[in-house]
Structures are given as C-alpha cells and as structure tokens.
Design an enzyme around this catalytic site. Sequence first.
Site, PDB file in Angstrom:
ATOM      1  N   SER A  58      -1.544   6.202  87.719  1.00  0.00           N
ATOM      2  CA  SER A  58      -0.902   6.295  89.031  1.00  0.00           C
ATOM      3  C   SER A  58      -1.877   6.741  90.116  1.00  0.00           C
ATOM      4  O   SER A  58      -1.604   6.570  91.305  1.00  0.00           O
ATOM      5  CB  SER A  58       0.279   7.266  88.976  1.00  0.00           C
TER       6      SER A  58
ATOM      7  N   CYS B  65       8.978   6.900  87.619  1.00  0.00           N
ATOM      8  CA  CYS B  65       7.986   6.869  88.696  1.00  0.00           C
ATOM      9  C   CYS B  65       7.985   5.494  89.379  1.00  0.00           C
ATOM     10  O   CYS B  65       8.961   5.143  90.019  1.00  0.00           O
ATOM     11  CB  CYS B  65       6.609   7.257  88.160  1.00  0.00           C
TER      12      CYS B  65
ATOM     13  N   HIS C 268       8.099  12.854  86.124  1.00  0.00           N
ATOM     14  CA  HIS C 268       7.544  12.462  84.825  1.00  0.00           C
ATOM     15  C   HIS C 268       8.110  13.320  83.694  1.00  0.00           C
ATOM     16  O   HIS C 268       7.574  14.393  83.386  1.00  0.00           O
ATOM     17  CB  HIS C 268       6.019  12.582  84.840  1.00  0.00           C
TER      18      HIS C 268
ATOM     19  N   GLU D 207       7.837  12.886  80.637  1.00  0.00           N
ATOM     20  CA  GLU D 207       6.883  12.940  79.522  1.00  0.00           C
ATOM     21  C   GLU D 207       5.803  13.990  79.751  1.00  0.00           C
ATOM     22  O   GLU D 207       4.995  14.259  78.862  1.00  0.00           O
ATOM     23  CB  GLU D 207       6.237  11.566  79.302  1.00  0.00           C
TER      24      GLU D 207
END
Length: 713
Positions: free
Chosen positions: A56, A333, A417, A419
């Site tokens: 990103s 995202c 996020h 994760e």
Amino acid sequence: MATTQQSSLMALEVQDGDRAVRFCEGTSFGADRSVAGELVFQTGMVGYPESITDPSYRGQILVITFPLIGNYGVPSREDRDAILKDLSAHFEAAEIHIAGLIVASYSGEEYSHHLATSSLGTWLKEQNVPAVYGVDTRALTKRIREQGSMLGRLLKQTGTRKMLALNGAVTPSGAATPTGSATPAVQNGHANGLAAPNGSNGYFGNKTKDVPVFEEIDWYNPNVRNLVADVSTSKPKVYSPDASIALHHPSGRPVRVVCVDVGLKYNQLRCLVKRGVEVEVVPWDYDFPKLAGKEYDGLFISNGPGDPALMTDTVEHIRTTMDEARIPIFGICLGHQLLARAAGADTLKMKFGNRGHNIPCTNLLSGKCYITSQNHGFAVDADTLPNDWSELFVNANDHSNEGIRHKDRPYFSVQFHPESAPGPRDTEFLFDVFISTITDVIKDSSKMRTPVKFPGGDAAANAAAKPRVNVKKVLVLGSGGLSIGQAGEFDYSGSQAIKALKEEGIYTILINPNIATIQTSKGLADKVYFLPVNADFVRKVIKLERPDAIYCTFGGQTALSVGIKLKDEFEELGVKVLGTPIDTIITTEDRELFARSMESIGAPCAKSKSANNLEEALEAVETIGYPVIIRAAYALGGLGSGFADNKEQLIDLCNKAFAASPQILIERSMKGWKEVEYEVVRDAQDNCITVCNMENFDPLGIHTGDSIVVAPS
C-alpha cells in the site's frame, strides 16, 4: 546515532504550489540515489520491517514519526513462512515498496534482536531504497497535517562547491534547516554572484566554505497511475492449509476463497489459510467471474496502493459477483474502497490519510471501539452509499468511514487492517466472521439473503447495560509532594484526564501540592487546590465544592491510599468514584488478595505468602525457601521492599517494611528475570487498549519508578 564512514548528505524538498521548498538536509543511510514520490507519515512505534514492505506504500516517501528507528535491525530475508511455505516469514511482501524513508534518529549498526541478521540501512541498500536520518520529523509531520499530503523528493549529494561566507557567516547546511533552501545559489564560485574584493577572502576576513550540491530530479505523483499493476501477482496461485485443519465442501473438495490481489499483504493470506480455507490468489485484472469457475465459496479483496477510481476493470468484476449473489464477499483497505465503488458509492482523497497502529474505530452495530492498524490515503464517501448498504465502522478521530456492509447480503468490508502486521490484532476476528459466513452459506444457501452477523451485541442494549455516567463536576486527586523529575507518569496521565473531562464540558477541580507540574498549570483544571493529598483535606474540599464524582487513580500511591481510606464515606459525601473501583484498588494493594486473584485467572505467580508481623514472615519463609523478595503493601515507591538471602537479612527487611506498611508479601525471589510491563486501559464497555509495553532496563526487584524503562520494549 548512526556511525557510518563517509556518510553523505541527502536533501529533502517538498512541493509548495509551483515552487520547491528545501525542507532540510540530513544524512543518507540507504541507497545512494535520488527519488520522488508522495510524502506521507505513519505514527506506529514499532514494525518498520512490515510497514516498509506493505504494498500500500508503493510510490510513497514514508516519514516515521517514532524517533528511534533501526534499533532491532532486520530479520533474515531467506527464512520461509511455516504456513505459506515459499513466502517470506518476516515481511509483508517479497520486496520493500516504499520509495524512500525519512526518520529522526537511526541506530546504524548498533541493532539488537534475536532474529536480526543485518541493519535496516544494509537492507535498504540491497533493495535500492534511499533513506535519510537527522530530520525533524515532528515539524515535517505538522506541515503535512496542515497542508495535506504533498509531493516530496529526496536528493542525493553529488559533491560540494565553494561558497563565500560574508564576515565568517555561512548559511548552515544542518540537518533540521526549516523552509527555504539550505544552499543559496552560487555563481562563479561566489554566493549570490557577489565578487570578493582582493581575492576570495576579502578585506574583512571573508572566507569560502564547501557546501553540498544535490542532484535535481522531477516531481512524481504516484496517484495518477495504476500502482496496483506494479504490485499484484502476475498469475493465479493456490495456497492450501495443513490437512489437519482443512475445511471441506460437502462435495469433498476444499473450501476455497478467491483472493483478488490488488496489493496483498502476506499476513492477510496467512489469516485465511490458517483458518482452514484454500486460497487462490489471482491478479488484479483477472476476470474471476468467468475464469475461476464456480467451485469457490468466498471472494476476498486485498489491500493495495493508489486511487481506487483507476481500477475500473476490478470494480466491474466485483459488481458481477455481487449481482450473481452466490458467495460472501470481504474486502480490506483498497478492497473496501473497490467493493464500495462496485456497490455504487464514491471514494475521495483524504487530506493526509490515516497511517499508524493506534487508530480507534467504532463498530456502529455494537458501539464497541477497536484500536486498529491503518494505511490509506483514500476513503469511502459514506454519504454516497446506496440505500441497501450501511456504515459498519467509523473512525473515532476524524469520523471518516471505516467499514460498510450490505443490509440483505453477506457482503462487508473494512478500511483498517484486521490482519495487523504490524499493529494490534483486536479485529482479526473479522476473518473468523468471514469464514463462518462462508460455511453457513455452504450449509444453507438461503443465508445469501441475510446480512453478515458480528459479535459484540447490539449498541442500544450495550449502552443500556452500562449507562454513561452523567456528571457535571469532578474532583481529580494528584500525587503527593514530588521532587523535580519524579512521577512524570502521574502528571501526564492526570493532565490528559483533565483535558478529556473538559472536552466533555465537565467542571474539573484538582488537589495537587506540586506547583511545577503540567496538571497545575494555569488554564488546565478549572480550580486547583495546592493542598496535601490526604483524607482530611480531600474530605474538606468535597464538602466545600460538592463534586459529583472523584478520580483516585491519577496520583499514584498517595491518591490510591486516600481513596481506600475514604471508601466508606464517599456515598455519604454524595461522590461517585469514577475509573477503577476502590475494591479493585484494594485487591491490587493487598499483596495476598492480589496473589490469590492472579491464581484465580490462571496467571502464573511466584510462590508467595502474606504476613502481618515478623513471626508470620519467619513462618512463611520456611515453606517458600530462600532467597525471597519482601514486598510491602500500600507503600510508596517500593518503600520497605527488598531481597533476603538468609534469616538475618529477612529480619532486617521486615523491621523496615512493617515500619512503612501493615502487611508484607514474602515471595520466591526472581532476581535476574527480565521484567516487562504492559499498560492496559479498560472501560465499562469492556473496550481494552494496550497503550504500550515497557521493558525495565534494571534487574527485576528495582522499583519501576527508580528504574530506567524502555518503551516500547
């Protein structure tokens, strides 16, 4: 500070309208090349190996606001992941994706971590990524926050040239030069074209000085091109879970999720595979509705870089899948933004985005707040969501959209996020929600006509069960008398409490005898009593001011002791105790109660026993054995505590401890163990936040208030 041989300078320039502004010059510690890109900042305190490999960040020059970077080095680039087999074990992609790195301080080759195999600078050079330290990242971040994300460029030094120093003064080329060029134009060897009379030194001792010269490159805006094409996989690939945890379709085949890679972080893949599903990762422009067949059970859309408006093909493929209404969909995202655009909503460019590991988001279904990891410069415009979609999460700071869900279909996405990697794992349960939804649909296809269910209950019911306290005037107890430099944590926490109360429109009264503190500064609390923090004075102030509530937890041991002493009087005085209940404070202060409480929740503790006199202490040590540590209850700063290796030392310590406290805890000595503390905040709604962890530099047994502490560890 890094100690490198022949370190060269690097200049940072930012674009301000049509002109270039030389923000500063710093020391290069990465690749020896110039680079241009979008300048963004990130507030995370740890996790730079994961952050700089996050796709990103493609095309962006990253400013890390935490001042010390590189102190734990970089792990091996060769280690493979236990779950994903052929992928890296420690990073989020196969390469570094940032265009450049800007930090305040860099530890150079003086790194320390059991996994480290090289310094950060070595790795950056391997990957041809420039980096600079010695930058005032605080000033730079403030500039970005005020003006918004801007284009920047890191310019390598190409040499030096002579510059005339009039009367011995020369424009500095220091590392924290503010706006304006640090190196004035030089013509014919003289600054500003001024000729020096009678030679270069002139009549008045003017001298020349070598000043750095930097390469010139063009500006580059990464957001005008499709960055996803640079970071996405080139062909489909399947990742399978271990057979012992694999989920199976009734037909016998594995439960499969198609993952659209628009900049996939490895940990998103891990979070799916370790939950038992087979994952087929496909390129960003892969026409999965046509090419992936029908033997897959869920669609996952990853994170990624750039402007979602450029991803028209991917959006169309997602829309086709939504129209088929056959499988659940989950996006993160950029995947969140693409799902929103496929639903018919718009996205927008944020002023400076949200990038960090400490960003609060509220679930609108449950009312619970989660601390999240984020990295994005675009957001979904919630006002443009179609009627069959609703907001799922909202940013508690700037109120931007952080999640959406379909009202009648199992489609949902989040901007943050879950994760992590790096950052908190508070919302990783969303992967469980996704997998559970998939298996529910496999068992009963009618579930495709119901929205995704989330844990946490209903917001209205949660609020009714734990109603908000309605107070208009609050008394805050500060600490006891301090020497300069002592107990800064109490001053800081109390100051933040007062600020928070005032933001809520609550009148604040403070009792604090310390004049030279932030808490007692003019304009913070509405009224300050410079009085000793003891039961008598607190009682008098309560009777005079008639506050609705009191805080006893922002003044250390002194304030806690007052709370315990007045425990049975607060109700009669008409005062409600906010924050930690007094009974809980007693449990933490009473060594015996605390030890037993830890046992009740299965937290391992050293063998211990409480004592109220010397005879009980001698009896207790017979069953525990030497060496022991003596901990005094209800005592300031560990007063009366210490180690005893024999009976004589024990008696001496007990005499001192009982002079300061009515109770001691005799505990098996753990001298030499590493001591790590976690600062955790929990509210009435069971929202828990780990503020930070702290590693005590001194050996276990030295009171934290007297110890050197590294935070975060």
